[in-house]
Structure formats: structure tokens, C-alpha cells
Design a protein around this motif. Structure first.
Motif, mmCIF file in Angstrom:
data_model
loop_
_atom_site.group_PDB
_atom_site.id
_atom_site.type_symbol
_atom_site.label_atom_id
_atom_site.label_comp_id
_atom_site.label_asym_id
_atom_site.label_seq_id
_atom_site.Cartn_x
_atom_site.Cartn_y
_atom_site.Cartn_z
ATOM 1 N N ASP A 12 0.825 -1.216 0.000
ATOM 2 C CA ASP A 12 0.000 0.000 0.000
ATOM 3 C C ASP A 12 0.855 1.259 0.000
ATOM 4 O O ASP A 12 0.443 2.293 -0.507
ATOM 5 C CB ASP A 12 -0.918 0.018 1.228
ATOM 6 C CG ASP A 12 -2.079 -0.948 1.051
ATOM 7 O OD1 ASP A 12 -2.361 -1.323 -0.110
ATOM 8 O OD2 ASP A 12 -2.694 -1.323 2.069
ATOM 9 N N ILE A 37 3.872 1.553 -1.475
ATOM 10 C CA ILE A 37 4.655 1.771 -2.699
ATOM 11 C C ILE A 37 3.840 1.680 -3.984
ATOM 12 O O ILE A 37 4.364 1.961 -5.057
ATOM 13 C CB ILE A 37 5.873 0.810 -2.763
ATOM 14 C CG1 ILE A 37 5.429 -0.642 -2.868
ATOM 15 C CG2 ILE A 37 6.797 1.027 -1.582
ATOM 16 C CD1 ILE A 37 6.601 -1.610 -3.078
ATOM 17 N N PHE A 38 2.599 1.299 -3.882
ATOM 18 C CA PHE A 38 1.757 1.285 -5.078
ATOM 19 C C PHE A 38 0.569 2.237 -4.884
ATOM 20 O O PHE A 38 -0.036 2.276 -3.809
ATOM 21 C CB PHE A 38 1.199 -0.123 -5.342
ATOM 22 C CG PHE A 38 2.210 -1.101 -5.882
ATOM 23 C CD1 PHE A 38 2.366 -1.259 -7.253
ATOM 24 C CD2 PHE A 38 3.011 -1.853 -5.029
ATOM 25 C CE1 PHE A 38 3.309 -2.156 -7.762
ATOM 26 C CE2 PHE A 38 3.957 -2.745 -5.537
ATOM 27 C CZ PHE A 38 4.104 -2.892 -6.896
ATOM 28 N N THR A 39 0.244 2.968 -5.908
ATOM 29 C CA THR A 39 -1.038 3.679 -5.894
ATOM 30 C C THR A 39 -2.138 2.625 -6.011
ATOM 31 O O THR A 39 -1.886 1.483 -6.394
ATOM 32 C CB THR A 39 -1.152 4.625 -7.100
ATOM 33 O OG1 THR A 39 -1.078 3.841 -8.310
ATOM 34 C CG2 THR A 39 -0.050 5.665 -7.102
ATOM 35 N N ASN A 40 -3.345 2.998 -5.714
ATOM 36 C CA ASN A 40 -4.460 2.049 -5.844
ATOM 37 C C ASN A 40 -4.514 1.492 -7.255
ATOM 38 O O ASN A 40 -4.713 0.299 -7.464
ATOM 39 C CB ASN A 40 -5.792 2.742 -5.529
ATOM 40 C CG ASN A 40 -5.909 3.049 -4.046
ATOM 41 O OD1 ASN A 40 -5.182 2.466 -3.226
ATOM 42 N ND2 ASN A 40 -6.799 3.961 -3.701
ATOM 43 N N ASP A 49 5.506 10.548 0.343
ATOM 44 C CA ASP A 49 4.550 9.571 -0.167
ATOM 45 C C ASP A 49 4.631 9.478 -1.693
ATOM 46 O O ASP A 49 4.609 8.387 -2.260
ATOM 47 C CB ASP A 49 3.136 9.961 0.270
ATOM 48 C CG ASP A 49 2.150 8.877 -0.089
ATOM 49 O OD1 ASP A 49 2.328 7.738 0.398
ATOM 50 O OD2 ASP A 49 1.227 9.139 -0.883
ATOM 51 N N SER A 50 4.765 10.628 -2.345
ATOM 52 C CA SER A 50 4.819 10.602 -3.817
ATOM 53 C C SER A 50 6.038 9.832 -4.313
ATOM 54 O O SER A 50 6.003 9.215 -5.380
ATOM 55 C CB SER A 50 4.830 12.033 -4.369
ATOM 56 O OG SER A 50 5.922 12.751 -3.833
ATOM 57 N N LYS A 60 5.366 6.007 -3.887
ATOM 58 C CA LYS A 60 4.428 5.517 -4.909
ATOM 59 C C LYS A 60 5.112 5.291 -6.254
ATOM 60 O O LYS A 60 4.676 4.461 -7.046
ATOM 61 C CB LYS A 60 3.264 6.506 -5.073
ATOM 62 C CG LYS A 60 2.347 6.610 -3.857
ATOM 63 C CD LYS A 60 1.561 5.334 -3.653
ATOM 64 C CE LYS A 60 0.576 5.430 -2.483
ATOM 65 N NZ LYS A 60 1.237 5.241 -1.167
ATOM 66 N N LYS A 61 6.186 6.013 -6.499
ATOM 67 C CA LYS A 61 6.905 5.778 -7.765
ATOM 68 C C LYS A 61 7.620 4.430 -7.771
ATOM 69 O O LYS A 61 7.921 3.891 -8.830
ATOM 70 C CB LYS A 61 7.934 6.891 -8.004
ATOM 71 C CG LYS A 61 7.299 8.120 -8.610
ATOM 72 C CD LYS A 61 8.357 9.086 -9.119
ATOM 73 C CE LYS A 61 7.718 10.440 -9.374
ATOM 74 N NZ LYS A 61 8.654 11.548 -9.176
ATOM 75 N N ASP A 102 5.509 1.993 -9.504
ATOM 76 C CA ASP A 102 5.524 2.201 -10.957
ATOM 77 C C ASP A 102 6.797 1.617 -11.577
ATOM 78 O O ASP A 102 6.758 0.996 -12.640
ATOM 79 C CB ASP A 102 5.461 3.702 -11.284
ATOM 80 C CG ASP A 102 4.148 4.336 -10.836
ATOM 81 O OD1 ASP A 102 3.155 3.590 -10.657
ATOM 82 O OD2 ASP A 102 4.112 5.572 -10.668
#
Lengths: 343, 343, 343, 343
Positions: free
Chosen positions: C19, C21-24, C298-299, C302-303, C306
């Protein structure tokens, strides 16, 4: 330093020569830091164990058997200065042993990008025909001579392939405020975005560009993938500029598309090289010709030697090579660009 | 809006035409926002006071007498779309009254810069001769065809003149990591430095560059200032690229320097235009010719209309014009570039 | 696609979570393309052969024995989302088998570079103290409040380390026309030059810069290499900005150099984290403090997801990973940055 | 050169001083090239005709009457080093006579842009509060300290006003790959586009940005144009950064919008300067304060002297000034930024 203290490198750079790829200064440095054994590339096995046992680097890509490699326990890196990978050594063994195989083809990216932009500007502004007409007293002055002329600034540009060459093209185009789209199926979108270009499908690149640069390497999968339908889908009057290898296009279809007036083109590469004296591309209007000269600049060759020295220095210090490009287990067998036979 | 509500503009753009300098869309906007009175440029005085009294703008540079100007109390700006200032109106009166005189020559900067870079790349890589040889079956392949070829990346570049055109050149060169030196005696060094170029003397620019771009306007002071001694002082093999006006060079000396093999050259401008059919430059090897075509692109002309509209909009709102370039009291009489007679 | 058609990935991202490291959207994509087996990192061996035999990817860096790896014949890549390489798996086996080990630490480069520039601007302009003084009614107005203030534009900047973070710093500094020197012994000079920075010795970087950014990773060789003599050699009033790991400096010596008034400093990292409540750096004037917050956005996390998806997609298509950074045989055992225990 | 050969310049730079705006070296050059008459700004008329008749330049903006100007037939330029234009001289006469009035405020653009970016980074990453908390032992480590933190890279940025300062902001932001929109009603769209920013309405700039920089000068028309409705229309959590003059905003409404938690803000300017000790902005959370320090750097002041010398040199050679900014007939009476009373 005594002879035996220095690290040993086997030199077999054929078809290059040390003199071609090293400046005098760099060659002196090479010879002072390393013991250079110049070898017949066809007989590395014949060098004898006294040499093979100590060999740390090979400059070139001579044929190598599994057995010969077994006799070279200190081998750290094969520095392939031809740069197209031939299927003449057991790459699986090399990768397993952690012996790097690196290529220096990056040196050609900048000169090829420059001539590619030169082709685009020549086409956009009719530079060649205007000079030829002027020689013959047929020149048209001012606006009369600019029918069909256009700017690259602000245009839509497509690039097929975003390896070293695509990146170099993007760099020399950076002052033109152009809208650059790139198709490269081997490259994650986010890397393209980091370079400020727009990732796009092949179709989008081809159908929405004023200038299309093809810089993709030939692989076992993309032979002839740019054919008649592709050229027909391009914008009327768009320019198709081929800089990598002729095998990625259907060359007859390309000539037909230019002959019909639908597109204009430039190419540095041909299905046969040299080309027959009566090949129809020689007289084709709307086609700018160059005889595989895009990368073969002396200044480019000389950078190969610098790259080799920089990476050998890193490896001497226990670091991985960073300057040259590494062959990859996954792709080594896919690359199908023919090695050059002349520099 | 009734006819008389709209501001009045006199249209006398000769040798341009409104259709040349406005897109259809821009022309529609011009006609909808302004009352356009199309006038014989040779007889502005004959337009009658009903027009002159209301005239706020003149598009063009028709001859104007002191008396005619006196009859135009609302005149705010003369928008000279030819862009070379002729000595056909009392500029002192205009400046005193605060009537702006503006020119639109900036539209040519980008296309001239692009073809200038195209010339440089053609020269550096032999693009024209390689294509001509290829047509005739005489091409040389690979490195054999690259004797004397060189890169712009990393080279030493000199620019003489840093007006709009010099700045545009600097911009299209921005991806080349070149070392750019500029001579411009009308420009403070700090402005040059702000553009990332190195201020230099004329001598330094000429003697230490691989590529010299001459983009200086002709003034009453610099006629023929680039002569035999200058060419002799250049680096052996350097390229001299002339993009502004032939009057700044001694053209015969330039040809002699090229004929001797000391330098190579490209030029878009000539002492006479059109040029005699038997002029020796036509056959001169090492010289790339273009017939005053560098700026005269349709896309450039169309930007003139956009600039005119943007500045008229600013002035309509009580602001000074910003898009076009203003004539200056100090320099209006010094500029000596000949107006064009054809577009 | 049936369950068994999908490629299998073991998820053991501790201390990260999927949760984090990945966006929904990315997590939905991960779960749809792959069969995800969430595992206890301490017991990968316990997953059973049905899972291990099919496992193609591991997200995380759980301890792995030689034996466990032998049970995973299809393993292609370990995607280490913590990003510091622990010594908890037989890397030699992985390299021999051609199993990639990749890290995602690049996501931190941009946020760390941004806060680094923020520290530099805060120090250069006294942003923190000016606000604190203003809160308390002690502010100084105009030039009175600018004693010691200076610009980054045109300044001399030194960067120690030119990995992802050094490159990101160079990028956010690109609008400042600064003179940037870089020391990085792992990086060939020509790569530095390609990035437009000047390769320099550590001594030159430290003694001739107004702002020194330290972004070098800790290795077994550089622990504490920046000590009292180094700080003494810096320009009077220069700023020392530490962004990588506290272990590269002698922290007491750094504090002493700041306390003496010779230099000013900012740091995001400390010898102990969290730091004792009475640690003297807390009250040290001329020192800007941040509690290991530079990268943990957080941003940025989340990358990571990706990047993982992009590289898994490349590998699914038989290509090597390109987006994440690969661990290298030569350096895997040298890196000594402590893994984080919290995000 | 004898005293009377040198051109005469009247020095009345109040509130600046020659020592403030010239480096020692530049001041020596000024004194060597020009005869400098230091004057009481309140009594230029009292200088006597021997001085006035020969005065070519005035450094400063002393009150000047029509009559005094009539006594100065050689006056070429008033070099206003305060840089806000006061209504204390007959500008119409100056413009009619072609006497340039130039200002040097451009020197502040770069330092203001730098501190503006520093404010943005401080706000985005909580730099001030994190340091204050750390001093007091209340710091939060890692991601815990990054609630609400965000990057500028890739963000939406709005700039209100695109004079020297807006352009400088755009430049220091150039490494951030941000999406920059600009509102400037005095600037044609094409100029904005040439700078790579997107022209936008005020509403679009305010409602679709993560960071809004206000750098618009105060005019007779825009006083207080940024009020409660504007702040309410901004994105939740967006940052409002005020760098020009407090008069363009409704300061109470700005404070209310920050107090409500809807936006965060930074400001260098205030309705009263200095500000009352009990002004509520002093304790306002989410507000970063600076006491009109953005531009007043010694290095900026010193550039004024360089600009003055460069433009005087151009005018000495019969050229128009280019380095300083010229006052315009159309706008001279509209500018309403209060002159500073202290440097």
C-alpha cells in the motif's frame, strides 16, 4: 612498474585498429598502463597459456571458444570496439562468470544525430537542390525559392528508437521547441518522459509527425517493419529520415512513396552497400542520399579509445564498467545489425 | 460596433501584402477590430482629412511628410512590415510626438537561424557534395567519404552580431554543447553573458572559431569590414557562414579565401541580387550557395500579422508595443540594410 | 487468464508495504497481471515448492539461502524496494544464474535534491531565522536583515557523489547558472562532462565552493572521510549540506566547524536516529536541521511501484530491467548504508 | 583627459549611495571616465549653469522642474537607481526631448526569484517548522515528519506578472519540469509562449496551481485585486507566495484564508512596513514571513552600478541604453509601487 606488474590486455580490434580508435596520447597511456599483446583475432587460442592466464581484458571481439575462455581465469571484460555483437563466443559462459562484454557504439550517436538534423534541415529548406540550381544558373530568389520550405522549430517530430542515438537526436533538437514523440518498445514510458519526450505508439509517431527519424537497431523481430502501408499513413509532405539500418524498412516501398510525391526522404543506409551504379535511388527526386557516412568520423573513433581506457580504469579499481554499453543476457542474441567490414 | 467606433488603420504594406502577412484568421480579426483603409503608399496625403484625422495606425512604411503627419493627430504607431527603415519620413517628428515606429523583422530570425545551422551541418558533413556524388555513382562509402568531416558538438563557434538572429542561432545551437563566442559592439557584455555566450573581440571571434556566423546588420560604419586580412586570420578549414547582408564583407576576398582552400563558406546574400549567370561564385568549390532564401518563409511572413495584431492590441489598451522592435532615435539613421524589392 | 497462467510474484516488501509503494491503480494492475503471494519475509523457504517453483519475481529483500534459491528455477528478479542492499542472500549465486537484483532508491533522488536546494536557499537567505525573528517581533527590515545573504545564481557549487541524487541536484540547479564541480571517484570524467559539470578532486570541490552538497553513499572505504581538516579547508562562510548518511562525516568535527563560525551547515542525517534530546546540534546556531525527512515523501514511495511494474513488464517480454538500478557484482558488498527501519 | 573633456554626470542617487551601488572597481571606473558632481537631490537647480549646461547624465531621481531641464541642453539620460518612478519630474518633456529615463530594478529579479523558490521549497517541505521542532526536541522522523510534504517537480505553478521577476522565477524553476502558467495582461501571449510558459487567465492561474507566485507590480488599476474570493478559489492546500507589493492583495483576506487552513502562504511584503509588534500575521500558522528582504542584497545593489556604466558607455557611443529598463510614456504614470525609504 615491471612488465609483469602491469595488467595484460589482448588487442584484437579488427576491423578497427588501435591507431584508429586511440589518439596518440591515449595510446601512449594504454601502453604505459597495460601490457598489450597484439593478437591475430582468428587465433586467440594460439597465444599460449603464459598470455591467456594473465589476460584481463580483450580489446576487440575475436572468436572465442569455451575452451579458450577456460584458459583465461583472470578475464574481466571484452571491450568490443566494432560494437555490433557477433555470435562468435559463448556469451552464456561469459555472463555466468561475470565477464563483462561491452560495446563502444555510443560514440556514433552524436555524429549520426548531427547529420540526421543536417538531413532534416536540408530537406526542410531545399539546401542541396538550391545549391545545385545555383551552380547551374537556375536558382530562384527569395520566396520564389522557398515553395514547400518549412521550419523545424515548432514542428511535430517522431523518433523511432530511443537508444543512445535517439537520445542524441533529442539533445540536438533541444533548441527547436519541437513537439517530440518517441516509439521505443524496449524503453519504459517513464524514462521517455524523464527525457522530455512523449511516449507514443508506432502508428502515432508515423501518422502525426512532420519529420520522422528512424534510429531503431535491427533485431530478429523488426526486420522490414516499415513498409508501404506505413509510408502511406504518413502526413503528406512529411520527411522520413533513415539513420540506423536499411533492414528495418522495405526500401522499395520507401522509394515508391517518395516517387509518388507523398513523402520526402533521406537515408544513410541501403539494402546493399555499396550500391549498384544503376540503382534507382540515385536519381530519385525528393530523396537525399548519403553513403553510410553518418557515424564514421575520425573524432568518433577516437572516443572509443577514451571509453575503453575509462572503463578499464574503473575495472582496475574493482568497479564495474560504466562508460561503454554492456551486452545483456536477454538481448545479446536478438541484435542483428550486421557488423561493418570497413570503418 | 459601428464603423466609426472602430479604430482606423491605414494599410500600405508594400512590398508586402495583407494576404502575405496575415493568415486568413488573423486578417478576419484585423478587419473586425479595425477600420482598414487600404492606401496607395505613394499618396497617403491624398487620403483626405476624414481618414487622416482618425488614423491611429499605419501598417507599412509609406513616404510621409511633416505636413501629412500634422494632419494625423491620433497616430500612435507605424508598423513597418518591410522591416528595413527607409529614410522617407521625419523620424524626429515621430519620436518627439511619441509615435512608435516598429518593425517586424524578428520573424526572420528563426528561419534564418535554422538554415544557418543547416549550412553549417552541410559544410561540416559534406551533405551537398555527397548527394551530388551519389547521384552520379561517385560516392565514397563510410569513413572514405568523411575526409574533413567534423562535428559541431563541442566545437568553437563565433557569432558576429547578437540581435534577434544571433539570439536565435544561439538557441538552435543550444543542444550542441558548443563553446560560443560573440562579438557585438552594440550590446553590453552582461547581456551576452546572460545568454550564456562569451563576449569577445571581433578578432577573437574570427581567429579562434571552427564556425563563424555573420548575422550583423549593415550600418553606415561596418560596410565591408570583413576583408582579406580577416579571412586569412581564420583557422585553417574553418567555415564562414554569411546570413545578413553581402555589404558587410569584401565578397571577392571571401571567394579568394575559399578558392585558396584556407576556409570554406556558405552565403545567402550577394553583392548583386540576382547575380550574373557567369559569376564565379557559382562554380566555386568549398562554397555553399543559397539565393537570399534564408528568411522568406511563408510561415515567417504570417507571423508578422500576428505581431502587428498583438502590438495594436497593447496600444489599444494604452500600453506600449512590446512584440515588434522599436526604431530608436539613436540608430534609425545608421541602419543601411537595403529594403527588399521582392518578398 | 486463469490463476496459473499468470506469472507469480512473491511479495515481501518489509519494511515497505504494497500500500505504501503502489497507488491504488498500480496495485490493481499488479494484482491483475500477476499472482501475488504475500509472504513472511523471514520464512520464504516455508512457502512450499508449489509457490517457489513458479516464483518469477520477489518484491522485497527477504533473507534467502542457497537452498531456497535452488528451489526457485524460474526466478528472474529480486526487486528490492527498501533499496539498501543487505547481506542476506548469496549474491554470487544470483549473479551467476543471471537473476537480476534491482533497487528503487532512485525515487528519492528528486525529493532529496529539492529539499537540498531548499536547505541551500534557506541558509543563503536566512529564511528560517528571519521567520523565527518575525514571529517574535525581532525582525530586521530590508537590507538590515540581509547581512551575509547571498545568491546561488553564479556561485561556486560542489557536489560530492554523482549518482542519481547528484544528477537530480544538478538538474534542479540548472536554472542558476552556477559553476558546478563534482567529485565522484566511481564515475568516469567524461560522464560528468556529459552532464555539464566539471570533474574535480575532493580537495578542489571542498576548498573552492560556496555550497557543498554531500550525496555520496557510505561504502566500506569512505566512512568518516570528511573530518576537521576538510571543514577547515572550506571557504569562510561556505555552506555544507549533508544529504546522504551521517557516517561519511565526522559529525563532531562538523559541529565544531559550524560553532566556530567558519562554515554553516544543514543536515538531514545524524549519527544516531532518533537523536538524544540533549544532543548539542539541537541548539547549534548556523546549523539547519531536518530529521531524515529528505526522501520519505509519499509521492516518492508511490513511484517505486511504478518502477517495479515497468521493469516486470520488460522482463515479461524477455528484456532486461531498465528502470530500477541493478546491483553489481563488484559493488554489492561495498555498499554500507544502513537499511531504514521505518519509512 | 582633462576635467572638461570628460562627460559630466550629476550624482543624486538618494536613498541609494554611490558606495552602495558601485563596487570599488566600478566606482573608480565611473570617476575616471566621467566628471561626477555630487548634488543635493533637493536642489539640482542650485548647481548653477556651469554644471547644468554640461550635464549629460543624472544618476538618481531628484525632483526636476521644467525650468531646470531647460537649463540642461545636453542631458541624455536619467538613471533612476531607486527604480520606482516618482511623480517628481515632467516626464512628457523628457520623452519629447528624447531624454531616456531608465531604471535598474532588474537587479532585484534574480535574488527575489531565488528567495521565492526558497519560500516555495520551505513551505512544500516544512523546512522552517521542522528545524524549530528539532531545536525543541519535538521533531518527527522520516515519513512521520512529511505529512503534507510535496514536490515542486512536476507540479502546477502559476505566476502572476511576467516582468523581469516573473522571467527570473521561470528560469530558476527550469530544472523542475513543472507545468507553468502565467497571467500578465501587459504581455502578448506569443512572448509568454517564447519563454515556454502557458498564457492563462488570472482565474486559471489561481484555481489550477499548486504554487502561485505573485510578482505583479502595483498599478493604479490592480490595487487589492487579489481578495477573499480569489483565495477561496485556490486549490486546497495550495501555496500563495507574495513577492511584489502588499497592495495587490487584500491582506486580511489572505490571512483569513491561511487561518482557515484552505491555503498556505509566504510573504515578503506587508501593508505597513515595519509592521506593528502585535500584528496577527506574526503568529499565524501556515504563513512564512520575511521582512522585505527579498531583493535587498548587496550583490544586487552592486549590479546597479554595472548596469549604469554599461548604459552610459552605449550612450557615449551614440547608442540607446539597453541594459537598464526604460520608462515608457504610456505607463510612467500608472506605476504605483511605493519607492523605498531604506535600502
Amino acid at each position: 612498474m615491471t612488465e609483469t606488474d602491469r595488467r595484460l590486455a589482448i588487442s584484437a580490434p579488427d576491423p578497427r585498429t588501435l591507431d584508429l580508435i586511440f589518439t596518440n596520447e591515449a595510446l601512449a597511456q594504454l601502453r604505459s598502463k597495460y601490457e598489450i599483446v597484439e593478437a591475430d583475432p582468428e587465433d586467440i587460442a594460439g597465444l599460449g597459456d603464459a598470455v591467456l592466464r594473465r589476460a584481463r581484458y580483450i580489446i576487440g571481439q575475436p572468436p572465442l571458444s569455451h575452451e579458450t575462455l577456460d584458459r583465461m581465469p583472470q578475464l574481466r571484460c571484452i571491450l568490443n570496439v566494432e560494437s555490433n555483437l557477433m555470435n562468435n563466443m559463448p556469451y552464456d559462459v561469459l555472463f555466468q562468470r561475470g565477464i563483462h562484454v561491452v560495446t563502444t557504439g555510443q560514440v556514433f550517436a552524436e555524429p549520426v544525430a548531427e547529420i540526421g538534423l543536417g538531413f532534416a534541415l536540408s530537406i526542410a529548406r531545399g539546401i542541396v537542390d538550391a545549391d545545385v540550381d545555383f551552380r547551374e544558373g537556375n536558382e530562384l530568389w527569395g520566396g520564389d525559392g522557398n515553395v514547400g520550405a518549412r521550419q523545424i522549430s515548432g514542428s511535430d517530430i517522431g523518433i523511432v528508437g530511443f537508444g543512445d542515438l535517439g537520445k542524441a537526436l533529442n539533445r540536438v533538437l533541444s533548441g527547436f521547441r519541437a513537439n517530440i514523440k518517441v516509439f521505443d518498445p524496449w524503453m519504459p514510458r517513464s524514462i521517455l518522459e524523464d527525457h522530455g519526450v512523449k511516449p507514443a505508439s508506432l502508428e502515432e509517431v508515423l501518422t502525426t509527425s512532420d519529420f520522422v527519424f528512424v534510429v531503431a537497431a535491427v533485431t530478429s523481430e523488426n526486420k522490414g517493419f516499415l513498409g508501404a502501408d506505413v509510408f502511406a499513413s504518413m502526413r503528406k509532405g512529411a520527411a522520413f529520415i533513415l539513420l540506423s539500418r536499411a533492414d528495418v524498412v522495405d526500401f522499395d516501398a520507401l522509394m515508391a512513396a517518395v516517387a509518388s510525391g507523398h513523402i520526402v526522404a533521406a537515408s544513410d543506409v541501403y539494402p546493399q552497400e555499396p550500391l549498384a551504379k544503376d540503382h534507382p535511388v540515385r536519381k530519385l527526386k525528393g530523396f537525399l542520399r548519403s553513403a553510410h557516412r553518418a557515424g564514421a568520423l575520425d573524432s568518433a573513433f577516437k572516443k572509443m579509445g577514451d571509453m575503453v581506457l575509462e572503463d578499464m580504469d574503473l575495472m582496475d579499481r574493482g568497479l564495474p564498467p560504466m562508460r561503454c554499453k554492456r551486452a545483456e543476457r536477454e538481448t545479446v542474441s536478438r541484435m542483428r545489425s550486421k557488423p561493418v567490414t570497413k570503418n
